[in-house]
Design a protein around this motif. Structure first.
Motif, PDB file in Angstrom:
ATOM      1  N   ALA A   1     -25.717  17.701  67.205  1.00 34.54           N
ATOM      2  CA  ALA A   1     -25.375  19.604  66.745  1.00 34.54           C
ATOM      3  C   ALA A   1     -26.509  18.616  65.597  1.00 34.54           C
ATOM      4  CB  ALA A   1     -24.037  19.554  66.232  1.00 34.54           C
ATOM      5  N   THR A   2     -26.292  17.619  64.792  1.00 36.35           N
ATOM      6  CA  THR A   2     -27.120  17.968  63.755  1.00 36.35           C
ATOM      7  C   THR A   2     -28.926  17.517  63.839  1.00 36.35           C
ATOM      8  OG1 THR A   2     -25.526  16.446  62.589  1.00 36.35           O
ATOM      9  CG2 THR A   2     -27.391  16.341  61.634  1.00 36.35           C
ATOM     10  N   ILE A   3     -28.509  16.915  64.870  1.00 36.96           N
ATOM     11  CA  ILE A   3     -29.837  16.663  65.054  1.00 36.96           C
ATOM     12  C   ILE A   3     -31.385  18.146  65.269  1.00 36.96           C
ATOM     13  CG2 ILE A   3     -31.313  15.941  67.008  1.00 36.96           C
ATOM     14  CD1 ILE A   3     -29.840  12.842  67.298  1.00 36.96           C
ATOM     15  N   LEU A   4     -29.892  19.127  66.284  1.00 38.63           N
ATOM     16  CA  LEU A   4     -30.660  20.465  66.364  1.00 38.63           C
ATOM     17  C   LEU A   4     -30.756  21.347  65.407  1.00 38.63           C
ATOM     18  CD1 LEU A   4     -28.183  21.807  69.897  1.00 38.63           C
ATOM     19  CD2 LEU A   4     -31.206  21.165  69.358  1.00 38.63           C
ATOM     20  N   THR A   5     -29.603  20.855  64.303  1.00 35.47           N
ATOM     21  CA  THR A   5     -29.571  21.715  63.365  1.00 35.47           C
ATOM     22  C   THR A   5     -31.049  21.671  62.424  1.00 35.47           C
ATOM     23  OG1 THR A   5     -27.313  21.843  63.110  1.00 35.47           O
ATOM     24  CG2 THR A   5     -28.479  22.751  60.750  1.00 35.47           C
ATOM     25  N   ILE A   6     -31.147  19.995  62.533  1.00 34.95           N
ATOM     26  CA  ILE A   6     -32.606  19.531  61.850  1.00 34.95           C
ATOM     27  C   ILE A   6     -33.833  19.655  62.656  1.00 34.95           C
ATOM     28  CG2 ILE A   6     -33.872  17.257  61.128  1.00 34.95           C
ATOM     29  CD1 ILE A   6     -31.041  15.993  61.381  1.00 34.95           C
TER      30      ILE A   6
END
Length: 160
Positions: A123-128
């Motif tokens: 989810a962090t990668i998607l947000t970034i």
């Protein structure tokens, strides 16, 4: 990174904007490293605060309703996989749940720190990437990434 740590410790601070700002300031790789280190250190801090202060601290950040709803994270088979899955799916109250799972003596501290950090990674990668695509003006990619996040959040809602 301090903001990311603080966001984990103070569970009411929304986490979404931090990776986006980090991506703008430090690029995708720098943002990911800062986020993951911040998640890890924030979880370490929460864990040891919970061990030191106990249930009264958990009660400040986790409502009784949430505690009951996620009490399956305190016992049962495949506990580590369940914790991973809860932290993997967007849309669940991860920071409040950090307090709850830190209350569980069945998971060794280092395993807990790693499981929760790795679980937050997709989810962090998607947000970034979402933040980066908005910043770069690639709105079609931003819409696709936002759609993926919404679908995963819906999946998390139904699993919850």
């Amino acid at each position: 990174m301090i903001l990311q740590i603080l966001q984990v410790v103070v569970a009411v601070i929304p986490g979404g904007p931090i990776p986006i700002v980090e991506e703008i300031l430090f690029g995708k790789v720098g943002a990911l490293v800062l986020c993951l280190v911040g998640f890890f250190l924030g979880t370490v801090l929460v864990y040891y605060l919970v061990q030191w202060i106990g249930r009264s601290l958990v009660d400040r950040f986790v409502s009784e309703e949430t505690f009951r709803k996620f009490d399956f994270l305190l016992e049962g088979k495949h506990l580590e996989w369940l914790v991973f899955l809860v932290f993997f799916l967007p849309g669940l109250p991860k920071d409040a749940l950090t307090y709850l799972v830190s209350f569980n003596p069945k998971i060794k501290p280092m395993r807990l720190f790693l499981i929760t950090t790795i679980g937050r990674t997709p989810a962090t990668i998607l947000t970034i990437f979402l933040g980066g695509s908005i910043w770069d003006g690639d709105y079609s990619l931003a819409l696709i990434l936002a759609g993926v996040m919404v679908l995963l959040a819906i999946l998390g809602f139904f699993i919850k």
